[in-house]
Design a protein around this motif. Structure first.
Motif, PDB file in Angstrom:
ATOM      1  N   GLU A   1     -16.811  13.690  -3.119  1.00 50.38           N
ATOM      2  CA  GLU A   1     -17.625  12.736  -2.361  1.00 50.38           C
ATOM      3  C   GLU A   1     -17.511  11.319  -2.933  1.00 50.38           C
ATOM      4  O   GLU A   1     -17.470  10.346  -2.182  1.00 50.38           O
ATOM      5  CB  GLU A   1     -19.099  13.171  -2.340  1.00 50.38           C
ATOM      6  N   ARG A   2     -17.450  11.214  -4.269  1.00 48.33           N
ATOM      7  CA  ARG A   2     -17.310   9.893  -4.886  1.00 48.33           C
ATOM      8  C   ARG A   2     -15.962   9.274  -4.504  1.00 48.33           C
ATOM      9  O   ARG A   2     -15.883   8.089  -4.198  1.00 48.33           O
ATOM     10  CB  ARG A   2     -17.416   9.994  -6.406  1.00 48.33           C
ATOM     11  N   MET A   3     -14.891  10.081  -4.503  1.00 49.46           N
ATOM     12  CA  MET A   3     -13.570   9.576  -4.118  1.00 49.46           C
ATOM     13  C   MET A   3     -13.591   9.057  -2.679  1.00 49.46           C
ATOM     14  O   MET A   3     -13.100   7.959  -2.394  1.00 49.46           O
ATOM     15  CB  MET A   3     -12.529  10.685  -4.245  1.00 49.46           C
ATOM     16  N   ILE A   4     -14.181   9.854  -1.778  1.00 45.21           N
ATOM     17  CA  ILE A   4     -14.230   9.454  -0.368  1.00 45.21           C
ATOM     18  C   ILE A   4     -15.044   8.177  -0.203  1.00 45.21           C
ATOM     19  O   ILE A   4     -14.654   7.254   0.533  1.00 45.21           O
ATOM     20  CB  ILE A   4     -14.818  10.596   0.490  1.00 45.21           C
ATOM     21  N   TYR A   5     -16.182   8.098  -0.899  1.00 42.77           N
ATOM     22  CA  TYR A   5     -17.048   6.912  -0.809  1.00 42.77           C
ATOM     23  C   TYR A   5     -16.308   5.666  -1.301  1.00 42.77           C
ATOM     24  O   TYR A   5     -16.355   4.604  -0.659  1.00 42.77           O
ATOM     25  CB  TYR A   5     -18.321   7.134  -1.627  1.00 42.77           C
ATOM     26  N   ASN A   6     -15.612   5.776  -2.429  1.00 40.37           N
ATOM     27  CA  ASN A   6     -14.890   4.625  -2.976  1.00 40.37           C
ATOM     28  C   ASN A   6     -13.737   4.199  -2.070  1.00 40.37           C
ATOM     29  O   ASN A   6     -13.469   3.001  -1.907  1.00 40.37           O
ATOM     30  CB  ASN A   6     -14.364   4.935  -4.378  1.00 40.37           C
ATOM     31  N   LEU A   7     -13.054   5.176  -1.469  1.00 40.86           N
ATOM     32  CA  LEU A   7     -11.991   4.840  -0.513  1.00 40.86           C
ATOM     33  C   LEU A   7     -12.582   4.159   0.723  1.00 40.86           C
ATOM     34  O   LEU A   7     -11.991   3.220   1.265  1.00 40.86           O
ATOM     35  CB  LEU A   7     -11.226   6.097  -0.100  1.00 40.86           C
ATOM     36  N   GLU A   8     -13.742   4.644   1.144  1.00 39.52           N
ATOM     37  CA  GLU A   8     -14.401   4.035   2.307  1.00 39.52           C
ATOM     38  C   GLU A   8     -14.741   2.574   2.040  1.00 39.52           C
ATOM     39  O   GLU A   8     -14.499   1.695   2.875  1.00 39.52           O
ATOM     40  CB  GLU A   8     -15.666   4.820   2.657  1.00 39.52           C
ATOM     41  N   LEU A   9     -15.297   2.285   0.858  1.00 37.85           N
ATOM     42  CA  LEU A   9     -15.629   0.903   0.497  1.00 37.85           C
ATOM     43  C   LEU A   9     -14.371   0.032   0.476  1.00 37.85           C
ATOM     44  O   LEU A   9     -14.387  -1.117   0.947  1.00 37.85           O
ATOM     45  CB  LEU A   9     -16.313   0.862  -0.875  1.00 37.85           C
ATOM     46  N   THR A  10     -13.290   0.576  -0.070  1.00 39.93           N
ATOM     47  CA  THR A  10     -12.037  -0.185  -0.155  1.00 39.93           C
ATOM     48  C   THR A  10     -11.476  -0.472   1.232  1.00 39.93           C
ATOM     49  O   THR A  10     -11.022  -1.588   1.521  1.00 39.93           O
ATOM     50  CB  THR A  10     -11.009   0.581  -1.000  1.00 39.93           C
ATOM     51  N   LEU A  11     -11.510   0.537   2.131  1.00 39.15           N
ATOM     52  CA  LEU A  11     -11.016   0.338   3.489  1.00 39.15           C
ATOM     53  C   LEU A  11     -11.860  -0.672   4.246  1.00 39.15           C
ATOM     54  O   LEU A  11     -11.353  -1.507   5.001  1.00 39.15           O
ATOM     55  CB  LEU A  11     -10.979   1.671   4.239  1.00 39.15           C
ATOM     56  N   GLU A  12     -13.197  -0.601   4.041  1.00 40.44           N
ATOM     57  CA  GLU A  12     -14.080  -1.561   4.698  1.00 40.44           C
ATOM     58  C   GLU A  12     -13.803  -2.975   4.193  1.00 40.44           C
ATOM     59  O   GLU A  12     -13.785  -3.936   4.975  1.00 40.44           O
ATOM     60  CB  GLU A  12     -15.544  -1.187   4.446  1.00 40.44           C
ATOM     61  N   GLU A  13     -13.586  -3.113   2.901  1.00 44.21           N
ATOM     62  CA  GLU A  13     -13.276  -4.426   2.331  1.00 44.21           C
ATOM     63  C   GLU A  13     -11.964  -4.962   2.906  1.00 44.21           C
ATOM     64  O   GLU A  13     -11.851  -6.143   3.238  1.00 44.21           O
ATOM     65  CB  GLU A  13     -13.171  -4.305   0.806  1.00 44.21           C
TER      66      GLU A  13
ATOM     67  N   PRO B   1      -2.550  -4.002   2.218  1.00 45.72           N
ATOM     68  CA  PRO B   1      -2.025  -5.220   1.578  1.00 45.72           C
ATOM     69  C   PRO B   1      -1.884  -4.990   0.074  1.00 45.72           C
ATOM     70  O   PRO B   1      -2.549  -4.129  -0.507  1.00 45.72           O
ATOM     71  CB  PRO B   1      -3.109  -6.270   1.871  1.00 45.72           C
ATOM     72  N   GLU B   2      -1.035  -5.768  -0.569  1.00 43.69           N
ATOM     73  CA  GLU B   2      -0.742  -5.583  -1.992  1.00 43.69           C
ATOM     74  C   GLU B   2      -1.999  -5.542  -2.864  1.00 43.69           C
ATOM     75  O   GLU B   2      -2.112  -4.756  -3.772  1.00 43.69           O
ATOM     76  CB  GLU B   2       0.185  -6.697  -2.484  1.00 43.69           C
ATOM     77  N   GLY B   3      -2.950  -6.412  -2.574  1.00 40.26           N
ATOM     78  CA  GLY B   3      -4.138  -6.501  -3.410  1.00 40.26           C
ATOM     79  C   GLY B   3      -4.978  -5.240  -3.435  1.00 40.26           C
ATOM     80  O   GLY B   3      -5.771  -5.029  -4.363  1.00 40.26           O
ATOM     81  N   PHE B   4      -4.823  -4.372  -2.425  1.00 37.63           N
ATOM     82  CA  PHE B   4      -5.650  -3.162  -2.342  1.00 37.63           C
ATOM     83  C   PHE B   4      -4.936  -1.926  -2.865  1.00 37.63           C
ATOM     84  O   PHE B   4      -5.574  -0.911  -3.122  1.00 37.63           O
ATOM     85  CB  PHE B   4      -6.088  -2.936  -0.893  1.00 37.63           C
ATOM     86  N   LYS B   5      -3.608  -1.982  -3.026  1.00 36.66           N
ATOM     87  CA  LYS B   5      -2.864  -0.803  -3.467  1.00 36.66           C
ATOM     88  C   LYS B   5      -3.273  -0.379  -4.876  1.00 36.66           C
ATOM     89  O   LYS B   5      -3.399   0.803  -5.171  1.00 36.66           O
ATOM     90  CB  LYS B   5      -1.359  -1.087  -3.401  1.00 36.66           C
ATOM     91  N   GLU B   6      -3.515  -1.353  -5.735  1.00 39.09           N
ATOM     92  CA  GLU B   6      -3.932  -1.035  -7.103  1.00 39.09           C
ATOM     93  C   GLU B   6      -5.315  -0.384  -7.112  1.00 39.09           C
ATOM     94  O   GLU B   6      -5.564   0.536  -7.898  1.00 39.09           O
ATOM     95  CB  GLU B   6      -3.938  -2.314  -7.945  1.00 39.09           C
ATOM     96  N   LYS B   7      -6.212  -0.848  -6.235  1.00 34.48           N
ATOM     97  CA  LYS B   7      -7.550  -0.239  -6.148  1.00 34.48           C
ATOM     98  C   LYS B   7      -7.450   1.226  -5.732  1.00 34.48           C
ATOM     99  O   LYS B   7      -8.137   2.088  -6.290  1.00 34.48           O
ATOM    100  CB  LYS B   7      -8.407  -1.002  -5.133  1.00 34.48           C
ATOM    101  N   VAL B   8      -6.610   1.496  -4.735  1.00 32.24           N
ATOM    102  CA  VAL B   8      -6.443   2.879  -4.268  1.00 32.24           C
ATOM    103  C   VAL B   8      -5.885   3.756  -5.390  1.00 32.24           C
ATOM    104  O   VAL B   8      -6.340   4.877  -5.601  1.00 32.24           O
ATOM    105  CB  VAL B   8      -5.518   2.922  -3.033  1.00 32.24           C
TER     106      VAL B   8
END
Length: 316
Positions: A257-269, A237-244
């Motif tokens: 590992e930090r990149m993967i962890y942050n992407l994981e949190l964003t996908l879970e959200e 969704p639009e709101g998550f594209k900027e986070k990615v």
């Protein structure tokens, strides 16, 4: 040498943009050949002898199409000049052997035209070999003919007299996960990320590639983050594209590992938000049917306050 040879040209089809950008880097293109083509001529290629041909070979009978990627190469041992013509496909094109032939003829025609008359009329004149190839990333099997003669009617009756060639096929979804992880390089990693998967599988695949990603150069790593933007962002969704974008722009090989962890949190959200949205749609439908609020709360696991708010919105 064709005009503008060596200069990248702009992307033509949007769905090809990622691979065009990636394989316009001659190091990645050579990696593609050396990883997936088990032939002796591949081992004789030196990176410095690879030249990207920026020539749009547009065919008059296929006005909406043009050749995707063409490289001019030279072998180290015999100094033989040859070309690799790579077509990018996300759907099966049953005319691909014919279209490849037309592109090959166009390349030869240009070389012939640009060769001085006394040279091309010499008995020593030779046209360069052209190796056609197709990179296919569709989910279904590639079912087009793999050789040109298969497009000819009753070709079995004229054995030995017909023009024929086989093209190389890079079928992204047919490589096994084990094979791609074992290759441990950029192009194999991109193939693994491009293979058909559910959004929630992305993090698992990145974790399997973490060791490979850590060993990439900064330039190679930028190819991966650029690819992830093409793969991940359109599904969000639009709101998550900027986070990615922020996560990938701030990433580097030594902090994978930090990149993967942050992407994981964003996908879970994103998944939690999608789940909540789904529950709210169910609650709205139940409210329209006149179902009691406590039963809706029990069915959707939404709080009475959330359901009351939805009811007010429907009554407005």
């Amino acid at each position: 040498m064709p005009e503008n040879e060596g200069q990248p040209r702009p992307p033509y089809h949007p769905h090809d943009k990622g691979y065009r950008q990636l394989l316009s880097d001659k190091r990645v293109f050579l990696e593609l050949l050396k990883t997936f083509v088990r032939e002796t001529w591949v081992e004789a290629i030196d990176e410095k002898d690879l030249i990207l041909v920026n020539k749009s070979y547009v065919l008059q009978d296929f006005s909406e199409k043009e050749a995707d990627i063409v490289y001019r190469l030279k072998t180290k041992d015999r100094n033989v000049i040859f070309y690799v013509l790579l077509e990018l496909q996300s759907t099966v094109d049953y005319l691909i052997p014919f279209r490849l032939l037309l592109y090959m003829v166009e390349i030869w025609r240009e070389i012939y035209t640009n060769t001085p008359q006394h040279e091309r009329e010499s008995k020593h004149f030779r046209l360069p070999p052209i190796i056609p190839a197709v990179l296919y990333n569709g989910a279904g099997s590639w079912t087009a003919a793999l050789s040109f003669k298969e497009m000819l009617d009753s070709y079995q009756d004229f054995s030995g007299h017909l023009l024929d060639f086989h093209y190389l096929l890079f079928d992204v979804n047919r490589y096994s996960e084990e094979e791609l992880i074992r290759a441990a390089n950029l192009i194999a990693g991109v193939f693994l990320l491009d293979q058909k998967m559910r959004p929630e599988e992305l993090v698992g695949r990145l974790q399997k590639l973490a060791g490979v990603l850590r060993r990439l150069t900064p330039d190679e790593f930028r190819h991966i983050t650029s690819w992830l933007k093409n793969v991940v962002k359109p599904k969000m969704p639009e709101g998550f594209k900027e986070k990615v974008d922020r996560i990938l722009d701030a990433s580097n090989p030594w902090e994978v590992e930090r990149m993967i962890y942050n992407l994981e949190l964003t996908l879970e959200e994103m998944q939690q938000q999608a789940l909540l949205k789904g529950k709210m749609e169910v609650a709205k439908n139940l409210l329209r049917l006149g179902i009691e609020l406590d039963k809706i709360a029990q069915a959707t696991e939404l709080s009475p306050k959330e359901i009351a708010t939805l009811k007010k919105q429907l009554e407005q």
